[in-house]
Design a protein around this motif. Structure first.
Motif, PDB file in Angstrom:
ATOM      1  N   ASP A  69      57.993 -51.481 120.946  1.00 58.85           N
ATOM      2  CA  ASP A  69      59.226 -51.872 120.263  1.00 58.85           C
ATOM      3  C   ASP A  69      59.987 -52.935 121.047  1.00 58.85           C
ATOM      4  O   ASP A  69      60.708 -53.745 120.457  1.00 58.85           O
TER       5      ASP A  69
ATOM      6  N   THR B 268      47.566 -53.580 116.383  1.00 58.29           N
ATOM      7  CA  THR B 268      46.842 -54.685 115.765  1.00 58.29           C
ATOM      8  C   THR B 268      45.376 -54.601 116.175  1.00 58.29           C
ATOM      9  O   THR B 268      45.058 -54.239 117.314  1.00 58.29           O
TER      10      THR B 268
ATOM     11  N   SER C 255      50.243 -48.797 112.580  1.00 64.13           N
ATOM     12  CA  SER C 255      51.275 -48.250 113.458  1.00 64.13           C
ATOM     13  C   SER C 255      50.681 -47.166 114.336  1.00 64.13           C
ATOM     14  O   SER C 255      49.559 -46.717 114.125  1.00 64.13           O
TER      15      SER C 255
ATOM     16  N   GLY D  86      50.473 -50.848 106.559  1.00 72.39           N
ATOM     17  CA  GLY D  86      51.053 -51.123 107.870  1.00 72.39           C
ATOM     18  C   GLY D  86      51.790 -49.920 108.420  1.00 72.39           C
ATOM     19  O   GLY D  86      51.996 -49.800 109.625  1.00 72.39           O
TER      20      GLY D  86
ATOM     21  N   ASN E 100      58.324 -55.048 111.774  1.00 68.28           N
ATOM     22  CA  ASN E 100      58.381 -54.108 112.888  1.00 68.28           C
ATOM     23  C   ASN E 100      59.558 -53.151 112.795  1.00 68.28           C
ATOM     24  O   ASN E 100      60.646 -53.500 112.345  1.00 68.28           O
ATOM     25  N   SER E 101      59.303 -51.924 113.240  1.00 67.70           N
ATOM     26  CA  SER E 101      60.343 -50.898 113.405  1.00 67.70           C
ATOM     27  C   SER E 101      61.143 -50.674 112.129  1.00 67.70           C
ATOM     28  O   SER E 101      62.376 -50.719 112.137  1.00 67.70           O
TER      29      SER E 101
ATOM     30  N   ASN F 111      53.857 -55.862 108.465  1.00 65.31           N
ATOM     31  CA  ASN F 111      54.206 -56.475 109.749  1.00 65.31           C
ATOM     32  C   ASN F 111      55.713 -56.573 109.982  1.00 65.31           C
ATOM     33  O   ASN F 111      56.172 -57.384 110.795  1.00 65.31           O
TER      34      ASN F 111
ATOM     35  N   SER G 282      46.209 -54.390 110.830  1.00 63.60           N
ATOM     36  CA  SER G 282      47.503 -53.994 111.367  1.00 63.60           C
ATOM     37  C   SER G 282      47.857 -52.588 110.921  1.00 63.60           C
ATOM     38  O   SER G 282      47.519 -52.164 109.815  1.00 63.60           O
TER      39      SER G 282
ATOM     40  N   ASN H  25      55.420 -49.997 110.657  1.00 60.65           N
ATOM     41  CA  ASN H  25      55.435 -51.463 110.597  1.00 60.65           C
ATOM     42  C   ASN H  25      54.831 -51.970 109.285  1.00 60.65           C
ATOM     43  O   ASN H  25      53.808 -52.667 109.290  1.00 60.65           O
TER      44      ASN H  25
ATOM     45  N   HIS I 214      53.376 -50.988 117.198  1.00 60.70           N
ATOM     46  CA  HIS I 214      52.599 -51.795 116.246  1.00 60.70           C
ATOM     47  C   HIS I 214      51.178 -51.896 116.776  1.00 60.70           C
ATOM     48  O   HIS I 214      50.964 -52.374 117.893  1.00 60.70           O
TER      49      HIS I 214
END
Length: 499
Positions: free
Chosen positions: A149, A78, A121, A244, A204-205, A202, A119, A199, A76
């Motif tokens: 991760d 940012t 990836s 994202g 994640n994964s 937001n 944000s 992501n 991720h």
């Protein structure tokens, strides 16, 4: 006697009924989970007994293995940006200061300095911390952070960017990281299953699946920002990609990286059916250039071209509907130097068929100035070949390389000069500059210059290194000099110094 028989019959019926009841209870009880515990209510359960849910899928169609391999290597990214606003001049009239008040002025400054956030990836491509993402994910960011991760967080440095392909390379100080290997995007076929990992929103994964729906797709999104040298030859998929996901991984079922997710086709800003990824053949070359030279080496064939259509073929009396038509080329063109002419139809680059401009660009982009490629073309219905030595945008075969031996900083007339970082250049949208510090105790103090000022030119001579500044200043004997540059907040400024 009859009374005795009746009594015995009732006793026998009661015994049979009791046996049935006990047997039924035991039969039902056998289905309940057993426990060695002596605690009461050990047989109480609140869900149904669940059967084994292992799913058997056809050989070669298993998303689980690829997802488990890829997810740890997708991060991720940012970003943080200082909000730019109009600055209050230092010599503002007292009336306006009274109008705003000191509290209002302080509030204005706080508002101006409040950071905005972004944000995206990224993909770990080397276990020592190199990460690929999109240029638009980190463009002009003041601060870049990477969240792995496993939730570890690092501050990232910007190694380099290539707006022409929308690729950027980051570095974090970490080792033994999970990394993805490049797959060969040339071998990817339309209809093949792929996974997009990133992501979005937001989240994640997140892993989504789809198929490759087209290759060599040009959608015109990079030309608006990068200009005429932009390269678009996207892998198009129907794997769901949303804001994202940019900079995340597009992988095949082996978990090989075949592309970097970059854009979506949407009228709303969210996924509407199609997404686009930069193929790994381009990504790997850009990354290699940034690591070796600090700059992307862009090779050009040097032709203006258009796709051959039925109307064009009729107008120009062409014998084919394949290839790209050469309608213009400058005198310094690599193609012209090799004997290619306006009106020729280019059909292959090193044996690979090209039917669109984006396909031709994808092939040529893999090379550097000075490399030779075999170009197959049609002229008057006859097939010909030419060995073309590719050139750069300046019309020569030179490799642009940062000098690793150049001095990182110099002290000149009491002030310290050092080359601006790649991240600063990217944020301020300048090609080069030298940052100055220690101004107050130097001979530059009388100019009004402040620490942090980035000098972009002196008397219209570009300044990319401290040596450039030193050379220009030493070469000036008499008269004044005009110093141009920009501050970290984007404010441009000009200073005059006498020598």
């Amino acid at each position: 006697m009859k009374t005795k028989q009746l009594f015995l019959g009732l006793m026998l019926s009661a015994m049979v009924g009791g046996g049935v009841a006990v047997g039924s209870y035991k039969l039902l009880d056998d289905d309940r989970p057993t426990s060695e515990s002596t605690l009461p209510n050990t047989n109480v359960r609140y869900t149904s007994v669940m059967r084994d849910s292992k799913v058997i899928v056809p050989e070669g169609l298993n998303f689980v293995t690829s997802a488990e391999l890829v997810t740890p290597a997708v991060v991720h990214v940012t970003t943080e940006y200082k909000v730019q606003a109009r600055r209050m001049p230092n010599d503002i009239h007292p009336f306006f200061r009274d109008f705003f008040g000191e509290e209002g002025m302080e509030g204005y400054q706080r508002q101006r300095q409040s950071p905005a956030q972004g944000s995206g990836s990224g993909v770990i491509i080397a276990s020592n911390g190199y990460i690929v993402t999109n240029n638009h994910v980190i463009d002009r960011a003041d601060k870049i952070k990477v969240v792995l991760d496993d939730k570890r967080t690092y501050e990232a440095t910007l190694v380099g960017t290539d707006p022409n392909t929308d690729i950027a390379l980051l570095k974090i100080n970490a080792d033994n990281l999970p990394a993805l290997r490049y797959g060969n995007s040339d071998n990817v076929r339309v209809g093949e299953w792929v996974l997009a990992v990133g992501n979005p929103f937001n989240l994640n994964s997140t892993v989504t699946a789809g198929i490759v729906s087209a290759k060599g797709r040009n959608v015109g999104i990079l030309q608006e920002s990068a200009g005429q040298y932009s390269v678009e030859s996207f892998i198009q998929t129907d794997a769901a990609v949303n804001p994202g996901n940019s900079g995340g991984a597009l992988v095949n079922l082996n978990g090989d990286l075949i592309g970097i997710n970059t854009a979506i086709a949407s009228q709303t800003g969210t996924f509407a059916g199609y997404s686009f990824a930069v193929p790994s053949s381009i990504v790997s070359k850009v990354v290699d250039d940034l690591l070796k030279y600090g700059e992307v080496q862009r090779a050009l064939l040097g032709v203006s071209m258009q796709e051959v259509t039925a109307d064009l073929a009729k107008e120009k009396n062409l014998k084919t509907l394949n290839g790209v038509f050469v309608y213009q080329m400058p005198d310094e063109s690599a193609a012209k130097a090799a004997g290619i002419e306006v009106g020729d139809v280019i059909t292959q680059i090193n044996g690979v068929k090209v039917n669109t401009g984006s396909q031709l660009q994808e092939q040529v982009t893999r090379y550097r100035p000075g490399d030779k490629v075999k170009v197959t073309f049609l002229r008057g219905g006859s097939e010909k070949t030419a060995n073309v030595t590719l050139r750069n945008a300046a019309g020569n075969t030179e490799i642009v390389k940062r000098d690793p031996n150049s001095t990182k900083s110099l002290t000149i007339d009491g002030a310290k000069f050092e080359a601006a970082s790649k991240q600063e250049l990217n944020k301020l949208d300048i090609t080069g500059g030298v940052r100055v510090s220690g101004v107050e105790k130097s001979q530059f103090a009388e100019t009004g210059m402040k620490d942090g000022f980035i000098i972009t030119s002196i008397d219209r001579n570009p300044t990319n290194t401290p040596e450039d500044v030193q050379k220009i200043l030493k070469g000036t004997r008499k008269g004044g000099l005009l110093i141009e540059g920009v501050y970290p907040d984007g404010r441009r400024a000009y200073y005059a110094i006498g020598r």
